[in-house]
Design a protein around this motif. Structure first.
Motif, PDB file in Angstrom:
ATOM      1  N   UNK A  44      39.736 -51.109   7.563  1.00 42.39           N
ATOM      2  CA  UNK A  44      40.831 -52.073   7.775  1.00 42.39           C
ATOM      3  C   UNK A  44      41.478 -52.468   6.459  1.00 42.39           C
ATOM      4  N   UNK A  45      40.666 -52.690   5.438  1.00 44.63           N
ATOM      5  CA  UNK A  45      41.216 -53.068   4.128  1.00 44.63           C
ATOM      6  C   UNK A  45      42.000 -51.919   3.504  1.00 44.63           C
ATOM      7  N   UNK A  46      41.472 -50.700   3.628  1.00 41.36           N
ATOM      8  CA  UNK A  46      42.189 -49.545   3.090  1.00 41.36           C
ATOM      9  C   UNK A  46      43.527 -49.343   3.799  1.00 41.36           C
ATOM     10  N   UNK A  47      43.550 -49.519   5.113  1.00 37.74           N
ATOM     11  CA  UNK A  47      44.800 -49.379   5.865  1.00 37.74           C
ATOM     12  C   UNK A  47      45.768 -50.505   5.519  1.00 37.74           C
ATOM     13  N   UNK A  48      45.261 -51.709   5.421  1.00 36.46           N
ATOM     14  CA  UNK A  48      46.115 -52.869   5.135  1.00 36.46           C
ATOM     15  C   UNK A  48      46.776 -52.763   3.761  1.00 36.46           C
ATOM     16  N   UNK A  49      46.040 -52.255   2.774  1.00 37.70           N
ATOM     17  CA  UNK A  49      46.624 -52.153   1.432  1.00 37.70           C
ATOM     18  C   UNK A  49      47.372 -50.832   1.228  1.00 37.70           C
ATOM     19  N   UNK A  50      47.467 -50.003   2.282  1.00 37.93           N
ATOM     20  CA  UNK A  50      48.282 -48.792   2.208  1.00 37.93           C
ATOM     21  C   UNK A  50      47.611 -47.620   1.533  1.00 37.93           C
ATOM     22  N   UNK A  51      46.291 -47.578   1.492  1.00 41.89           N
ATOM     23  CA  UNK A  51      45.587 -46.430   0.905  1.00 41.89           C
ATOM     24  C   UNK A  51      45.299 -45.337   1.923  1.00 41.89           C
ATOM     25  N   UNK A  59      48.124 -44.520  24.273  1.00 37.94           N
ATOM     26  CA  UNK A  59      47.211 -44.112  25.338  1.00 37.94           C
ATOM     27  C   UNK A  59      45.801 -44.666  25.114  1.00 37.94           C
ATOM     28  N   UNK A  60      45.416 -44.754  23.852  1.00 33.67           N
ATOM     29  CA  UNK A  60      44.073 -45.225  23.492  1.00 33.67           C
ATOM     30  C   UNK A  60      44.070 -46.682  23.071  1.00 33.67           C
ATOM     31  N   UNK A  61      45.271 -47.243  22.948  1.00 31.36           N
ATOM     32  CA  UNK A  61      45.436 -48.627  22.501  1.00 31.36           C
ATOM     33  C   UNK A  61      44.683 -48.902  21.204  1.00 31.36           C
ATOM     34  N   UNK A  62      44.868 -48.000  20.246  1.00 28.65           N
ATOM     35  CA  UNK A  62      44.223 -48.165  18.948  1.00 28.65           C
ATOM     36  C   UNK A  62      44.834 -47.249  17.910  1.00 28.65           C
ATOM     37  N   UNK A  63      44.414 -47.474  16.671  1.00 20.38           N
ATOM     38  CA  UNK A  63      44.870 -46.645  15.559  1.00 20.38           C
ATOM     39  C   UNK A  63      43.929 -45.459  15.388  1.00 20.38           C
ATOM     40  N   UNK A  64      44.518 -44.304  15.086  1.00 23.87           N
ATOM     41  CA  UNK A  64      43.756 -43.094  14.801  1.00 23.87           C
ATOM     42  C   UNK A  64      44.212 -42.572  13.449  1.00 23.87           C
ATOM     43  N   UNK A  65      43.377 -41.730  12.843  1.00 28.98           N
ATOM     44  CA  UNK A  65      43.556 -41.369  11.444  1.00 28.98           C
ATOM     45  C   UNK A  65      43.533 -39.856  11.252  1.00 28.98           C
ATOM     46  N   UNK A  78      44.592 -39.265  -3.797  1.00 28.20           N
ATOM     47  CA  UNK A  78      45.007 -40.272  -4.783  1.00 28.20           C
ATOM     48  C   UNK A  78      46.478 -40.672  -4.741  1.00 28.20           C
ATOM     49  N   UNK A  79      47.378 -39.774  -4.383  1.00 35.21           N
ATOM     50  CA  UNK A  79      48.806 -40.108  -4.363  1.00 35.21           C
ATOM     51  C   UNK A  79      49.220 -40.820  -3.077  1.00 35.21           C
ATOM     52  N   UNK A  80      48.298 -40.930  -2.122  1.00 39.12           N
ATOM     53  CA  UNK A  80      48.666 -41.437  -0.797  1.00 39.12           C
ATOM     54  C   UNK A  80      49.201 -42.867  -0.827  1.00 39.12           C
ATOM     55  N   UNK A  81      48.615 -43.731  -1.642  1.00 39.52           N
ATOM     56  CA  UNK A  81      49.080 -45.120  -1.695  1.00 39.52           C
ATOM     57  C   UNK A  81      50.544 -45.198  -2.131  1.00 39.52           C
TER      58      UNK A  81
END
Length: 148
Positions: A44-51, A59-65, A78-81
């Motif tokens: 959650x922290x990595x997603x929230x800070x954009x990493x 359909x799943x009512x959730x986030x997938x990665x 490393x460049x993803x953020x």
């Protein structure tokens, strides 16, 4: 003015399902991050800070990665953020608005001429600096082509 989403169709739902078929649920993705040493941050922290990029699947009512955002050692590319910051910024695909992740995925999964016809998501594994350079060309305030 808020964006008007296109109407959902069976074809769009099928395309979304096909694209996301191998994406990981939060638990599986977080397990991979633990193996790679997620720097003590939760998913959650990595997603929230954009990493990392989480994409909402209604359909799943959730986030997938998507796994393509991880290195071979299961750490976020490393460049993803910076890449996500450009895509989500005022000149990016999200135009500074909060998204479900699909806006970013559309750009990341589409073949790109400046990447030899490969998609940015494919190129993250082999040439992440090229992906970042192309995103800077398209989505920076100084770019002559700030709208794609």
């Amino acid at each position: 003015m808020p964006k008007k989403l296109p109407e959902e169709t069976p074809a769009s739902a099928a395309a979304r399902g096909a694209l996301s078929a191998d994406w990981l649920d939060p638990s599986a993705f977080e397990d991979l991050l633990r193996l790679g040493g997620g720097n003590g941050q939760t998913l959650s922290e990595l997603a929230e800070c954009g990493r990392v990029l989480g994409v909402w699947l209604p359909e799943s009512e959730g986030f997938f990665y998507p796994a393509w955002q991880l290195t071979l050692s299961n750490e976020p590319v490393p460049v993803l953020a910076e890449l996500l910051s450009l895509l989500r910024g005022p000149y990016g695909v999200a135009e500074g608005e909060r998204t479900s992740g699909w806006e970013e995925v559309e750009w990341l999964e589409a073949p790109h001429a400046l990447m030899g016809g490969s998609s940015p998501s494919m190129m993250l594994a082999t040439d992440p600096e090229l992906v970042l350079s192309v995103a800077r060309q398209h989505f920076s305030s100084w770019s002559a082509d700030v709208s794609w």
